[in-house]
Design an enzyme around this catalytic site. Structure first.
Site, PDB file in Angstrom:
ATOM      1  N   GLY A  15      41.777   5.302  15.393  1.00  0.00           N
ATOM      2  CA  GLY A  15      40.809   5.716  16.404  1.00  0.00           C
ATOM      3  C   GLY A  15      39.424   5.130  16.201  1.00  0.00           C
ATOM      4  N   GLU A  16      39.114   4.730  14.965  1.00  0.00           N
ATOM      5  CA  GLU A  16      37.781   4.196  14.684  1.00  0.00           C
ATOM      6  C   GLU A  16      37.640   2.795  15.270  1.00  0.00           C
ATOM      7  OE1 GLU A  16      36.845   4.439  10.569  1.00  0.00           O
ATOM      8  OE2 GLU A  16      37.856   6.377  10.310  1.00  0.00           O
ATOM      9  N   SER A  17      36.471   2.535  15.838  1.00  0.00           N
ATOM     10  CA  SER A  17      36.251   1.258  16.520  1.00  0.00           C
ATOM     11  C   SER A  17      36.316   0.087  15.552  1.00  0.00           C
ATOM     12  CB  SER A  17      34.903   1.274  17.234  1.00  0.00           C
ATOM     13  OG  SER A  17      33.854   1.506  16.296  1.00  0.00           O
TER      14      SER A  17
END
Length: 1210
Positions: free
Chosen positions: A650-652
């Site tokens: 989920g982290e960019s």
């Protein structure tokens, strides 16, 4: 309404002589002389003349024709059609009919064909002309050897396929259409059909299909006939495929000469993108045609038909299935609204083509490519249809494909079972009962194939990149056979049949195999990259067997490692390092391959690992991306395949790292699409955003196509990507969401377009398909996986079943399991089987009915189970271990009921001592009189089988004895027959042939069943059991005198325990004492090395309690006397003689035994024959004991003194 009366309704018999005459006169190809040929040709001319007359007659009936020409006698005024017919009639009999094959068929066909082509003729006239042509074709008036036959056949096809006529009424139109079908089919069935070109065959199929299509709005009869004709045409065409493969190689070579790309079939383009737009042939409703698109390949169109038209026709049949794509069916939609008629029609024709083509298809790459891709892809979609008919037909096609082409369809078959059969057969995930039943029936059909399961295991379960199809199918069959809180259903029985079919195939392979030794355990001694393990020679069973076992071992360890990894990634990697599957010092490639090829990994953990910023993780990420093949693949398809293997973090920043690795790999393999890898990265980001936008319910305003195109301007090195390319990507994402995990509502992996493309690519690189033969190479490993669930499933069905045919099916399964377990040395499995079966005998149930013999005789299940238990014991006893305890429990129960043969406890030497009529114990069971009906309510006490009746009779009354009923007599007879079939005595009389381990377990089981002896008086039942077990123990000891070393210590300890624990006389201690004496007497002559051990065992007699010794002293002395007289020469040690003389000395104080004991001593000392330094002093001491004894007469004391004096003097 009148009826036709038959004068003789019967059929007169045909005698053999008449039949022989007929056969002689009507042989298919009799030798013809000139007169016969002339007669035959004349008959053909007459037949054609009659057809001409028929057409003219019908034409004259029509006002249009008869009114115009009837008033003139000038023939030249006739219509050209009538002129040609009349001209033919004039010429017919002027031809040389003796040389009919030299006549051009076009001469007598053209007038009829002109009528067929004419648009001025009505339906009746056209119909008669078609019938005439059909007759000529059906009667084989010309064949392939006839002059100008090519022109004639081509003219017929051209005329019939372009037939025109005036429609006057629907009925006549349908009649003409039917006759068109008849003529076309006759063309293909004719011996002259081989001269037809590929183009003409395709034209015939096109015309027939147009009739099929038009028949949809007409009568049912035409519909049925048209479809049947179409089916027959396909059969006629593809039946030639094996012959074409052998003799018509030039047709295949012409394809290469034409310069056609090998990856492009006729009119078919290979599917290279995963956007749902598969290469297919569009069939317009108004002009359905099969087109042969052959640039520079016109030569093929004029050759005799062969592979080119077969390829195109097969492609056309596959294209009929594309209706699913047009409608947009998915596994979650209800396709009941879909008309099953067309796809079912196409599937049946495809099935026929495959049946007839068989393995020959594999020799033609274009046909094979159609099956591998387009056909199988459509089969996968149609297999999820709600229609049982369609599903059944699909399963039949796949079964035929497996039989003929499984070598080329390895991954396709895996996908079919993983995505279709395993899903539908469980009855879950929305599958209806009918779907479940059809899928299970198909699975059972596959299981009945001799090597199906073995090949699934070797090719899929032992491949780290494939699923465990064998294991999943075996578990499915086992689970489906279990009735859960419900009676047995057809599904349970069907599953049982499949399960037993699998193990029966294993048992059959054992029959063809040599004896097998135990299989060594496989371990890896050092690290080898597991993804590089290869087999050098797949044709050598020794090499591929070692290879697949190694791969299976690696696969199991990887799955265990995955389980550890899911709990703790660090420990998971350490576990794999400890098992030499990863190097001691981790490298990026090995970890990447672990993530890529290991099933069951937590996708979230894999995604987090790959997205980590650590340098090692980044290297693993790039190595992971390098394992994918994106060559010539659309970006969205490549992205789907990549993201399906893990969960995108989920982290960019993690997303960026993941997409960078993906974009770099994609650009590396497809540089012609993008200017640089940054363009691929930007567009990949854009696709992820579009996917979220389109499929996230929280996003209300969706991105339009224009928005998407506008957002991706100038990303390709400052330039725009083609609008069509972006539009295609946009619609692909909108229609099919990019998912990284299966849809929870589906439960099983769907075969999406991207996965199908990946499957096709893998199929080009996968290891060769291993074809198993009749040898049980892998059956040990397979059976070890499925044995437990199989025994449990068969046992549950056997328990729930009520019909004898199901009982017998289960028994077959039990015996097959026993055979396999014994052959592969799976003793634990055989023991489990014995334990399960013994429960069904009802003999272990002590709370049986009041009349157990009657109940047992009436219980078919119990009798079958009992027979099966003892068949296994007698046949596979070498491999029984702990199961002997359960078998002995059954034997003891039968003993208590008086049902055992008397010879059960006998040894080999006793066989001749039994009377001929003593087949059974107390009393004999051969008589079925009322006085011998068994008592089954209480254990055997007074008179065995008579015990029950002795209880029923009152001792102080004189009431008559109750007579047994006929039902009791019948039940008793069935019981006797069952016991006779069991051959229980053979277990012990043939124990000398048992393997050592099994024999030891049998002896230990007897000791265990006897129980520990008690100092206080035990119950009669317990004592009877202990005595019987001791009898059996002594019997197997004597029967195994050559292996006495194996048994002696256990036997001695058991008898010693009995002797030392008994303080009062009893049958048990009596059997123990005399048993040890009997063993010594029988074995001393054969086992001199064991003589001291045997004689030392007699010291147990010296340890008897005084009350016990006094009770049996006389009989003991007699047995010792016999032993001495028979084996004096074998007693050589001082210890042995000490035991003997001690036993004899004791008798000096016993009135009844002293005389026998003294006679034995005299036998030893008289004439000094058996005196030796070892026994001299012992005998003198024994004589002194008799001399000092106050028991007996004075003469004996005197004789004892004389003996002492005699030998003292010497």
């Amino acid at each position: 309404m009148g009826r036709l009366r038959l004068q003789n309704p019967g059929i007169n018999p045909i005698d053999e002589e008449s039949l022989a005459d007929i056969d002689t006169d009507q042989s298919p190809n009799p030798p013809l002389d000139n007169s016969c040929c002339s007669s035959s040709g004349h008959a053909l001319a007459c037949m054609i003349n009659s057809k001409v007359s028929a057409v003219l007659a019908v034409m004259r009936r029509n006002v249009r024709w008869s009114g115009r020409y009837a008033s003139t006698a000038d023939e030249y005024l006739d219509h050209s059609l009538i002129q040609s017919l009349k001209s033919l009639r004039r010429q017919l009999f002027s031809w040389d009919t003796s040389r009919w094959s030299s006549i051009d068929p076009t001469l007598y066909l053209r007038p009829f064909l002109d009528v067929i082509r004419s648009d001025e003729t009505g339906a009746p006239i056209t119909g008669v002309a078609l019938s005439s042509v059909h007759t000529i074709l059906a009667l084989e008036v010309f064949d392939a050897g006839t002059a100008h036959v090519e022109d004639a056949m081509h003219a017929v096809v051209d005329a019939v396929t372009s037939c025109r006529f005036e429609v006057t009424d629907p009925a006549s139109e349908e009649a003409v259409l039917m006759k068109i079908l008849q003529v076309l089919l006759a063309c293909m069935k004719s011996r002259a059909s081989m001269v037809l070109s590929n183009e003409h065959v395709c034209t015939i199929v096109n015309t027939c299909f147009r009739v099929v299509h038009q028949a949809g709005t007409k009568g049912e009869l035409l519909q049925r006939i048209s479809r049947n004709t179409m089916h027959e045409l396909v059969r006629c065409i593809f039946v030639r495929l094996p012959d074409v493969s052998k003799s018509n190689g030039k047709l295949s070579s012409l394809v290469e000469m034409a310069g056609i790309d090998k990856n492009q079939a006729f009119g078919m383009s290979q599917m290279e993108n995963g956007n749902g737009n598969y290469g297919s042939l569009t069939i317009p409703v108004d002009d359905s045609t099969v087109r042969l698109e052959m640039p520079n390949g016109m030569k093929i169109m004029v050759e005799s038909y062969g592979i080119p038209c077969m390829v195109e026709i097969f492609h056309f049949l596959c294209s009929l299935l594309n209706i699913v794509e047009q409608i947009g069916i998915s596994p979650r939609t209800n396709p009941m609204a879909l008309d099953e008629d067309v796809p079912l029609f196409a599937l049946r024709m495809i099935n026929s083509a495959i049946e007839l083509g068989g393995s020959s298809i594999s020799r033609h790459p274009k046909l094979l490519a159609l099956i591998q891709d387009e056909l199988f892809r459509n089969l996968m979609q149609f297999s999820l249809s709600m229609s049982p008919l369609i599903l059944s037909t699909v399963c039949s096609i796949v079964l035929n494909l497996y039989c003929h082409l499984r070598i080329q369809l390895k991954l396709q078959i895996e996908a079919f079972f993983s995505c279709v059969i395993l899903r539908l057969a469980q009855g879950k995930y929305g599958a209806s009962f009918h779907q479940q039943e059809v899928a299970m029936e198909a699975l059972v059909d596959f299981c009945r194939q001799k090597t199906f399961m073995a090949e699934m295991y070797a090719n899929l379960d032992c491949d780290i990149t494939c699923s465990n199809v064998f294991e999943d199918l075996a578990n499915l069959l086992s689970r489906s056979a279990f009735p859960v809180n419900c009676p047995l259903s057809t599904m349970h029985i069907l599953s049982l049949e499949g399960l037993i079919a699998v193990i029966q195939r294993m048992a059959d392979r054992i029959s063809n195999a040599p004896p097998r030794s135990r299989q060594a355990l496989l371990e890896l001694d050092e690290y080898t990259p597991f993804w590089t393990v290869k087999c050098e020679n797949y044709s050598d069973p020794e090499q591929w067997l070692k290879f697949v076992r190694c791969k299976k071992y690696i696969k199991r360890r990887l799955m265990i490692g995955a389980d550890h990894f899911n709990r703790d990634p660090k420990k998971g990697l350490e576990f794999l390092q400890g098992n030499h599957l990863l190097p001691e010092k981790l490298d990026p490639q090995s970890v990447a391959c672990f993530f890529r090829y290991t099933a069951g990994l937590d996708k979230n953990l894999v995604g987090d690992f790959l997205g980590n910023h650590d340098d090692f993780c980044v290297q693993v990420l790039h190595e992971f991306a390098g394992t994918f093949d994106f060559q010539d693949m659309n970006l969205d398809t490549a992205l789907r395949l990549f993201l399906e293997t893990f969960r995108l973090p989920g982290e960019s920043q993690k997303i960026q790292r993941v997409l960078e690795a993906f974009s770099e790999r994609y650009y590396e393999q497809s540089p012609h699409i993008f200017a640089n890898k940054d363009a691929a990265l930007l567009l990949s980001y854009s696709l992820i955003m579009l996917n979220t936008d389109q499929h996230n319910v929280q996003v209300k305003k969706k991105m339009t196509e224009e928005d998407f195109i506008r957002n991706n301007r100038h990303i390709n090195g400052g330039n725009d990507l083609p609008r069509e390319y972006l539009s295609e990507l946009y619609h692909s994402i909108c229609k099919n969401e990019i998912r990284t995990t299966p849809d929870p509502g589906i439960g099983f992996l769907e075969m999406s377009p991207s996965r199908w493309i990946d499957l096709l690519r893998k199929s080009r690189k996968t290891s060769p398909y291993i074809v198993c033969d009749s040898q049980p190479y892998l059956d040990h490993d397979m059976f070890a996986i499925m044995s437990g669930p199989t025994i449990a499933a068969i046992s549950v069905v056997f328990d729930y079943a009520e019909h004898e045919d199901i009982f017998l099916t289960c028994v077959d399964g039990f015996l097959a399991v026993a055979k396999i377990s014994a052959y592969h040395h799976l003793e634990d499995v055989l023991d489990d089987l014995v334990v399960s079966l013994c429960k069904f005998t009802t003999l272990l149930n002590t709370s049986m009915a009041e009349e157990p013999v009657t109940a047992f005789g009436d219980d078919t299940k119990a009798r079958l189970a009992t027979e099966t238990v003892f068949i296994i014991a007698n046949t596979y006893g070498d491999h029984i271990r702990t199961g002997w305890r359960n078998i002995l429990d059954c034997i003891l129960r039968l003993h208590k009921l008086g049902l055992l043969p008397a010879r059960v406890a006998s040894d080999a030497a006793d066989d001749t001592e039994l009377p001929a009529d003593a087949a059974y114990g107390k009393p004999a069971l051969n008589s079925l009189s009322a006085s011998h009906i068994p008592s089954m309510g209480t254990p055997r006490r007074s008179s065995g089988l008579m015990g029950r009746f002795s209880q029923l009779l009152s001792l102080d009354t004189e009431e008559p004895r109750t007579q047994p009923t006929e039902q009791q007599l019948a039940a008793h007879q069935r019981t006797l027959q069952t016991i006779q079939k069991c051959h229980i005595d053979s277990i012990f009389t043939e124990s000398k042939f048992l393997h050592a381990d099994s024999l030891l377990h049998l002896a230990r089981a007897l000791i265990w069943a006897a129980g520990r002896p008690q100092k206080v008086t035990s119950s009669p039942d317990d004592e009877d059991t202990a005595v019987f077990c001791l009898e059996l123990l002594i019997a197997i000891t004597l029967n195994n005198r050559d292996r006495i070393f194996l048994l002696w210590q256990a036997v001695y300890d058991h008898i010693a325990n009995i002797v030392q624990s008994t303080v009062m006389p009893s049958a048990l201690v009596e059997k123990a004492v005399f048993g040890i004496l009997r063993i010594c007497q029988r074995l001393l002559p054969y086992k001199e090395s064991l003589a001291d051990e045997l004689l030392r065992s007699l010291q147990l007699v010296l340890k008897l309690d005084a009350r016990v010794a006094d009770a049996y002293c006389e009989n003991i002395t007699q047995e010792v006397s016999r032993l001495v007289k028979a084996n004096a020469t074998h007693i050589k040690s001082q210890m042995g003689w000490k035991t003997i003389t001690s036993l004899l000395s004791i008798t000096a104080r016993h009135t009844e035994a002293s005389e026998v004991g003294f006679e034995a001593l005299v036998f030893i000392m008289s004439e000094g024959s058996y005196l030796s330094p070892a026994n001299y002093l012992l005998c003198i001491e024994a004589s002194r004991q008799f001399a000092e004894s106050r028991v007996g007469l004075t003469d004996r004391s005197t004789r004892a003194l004389d003996l002492m004096a005699e030998f003292s003097t010497d």
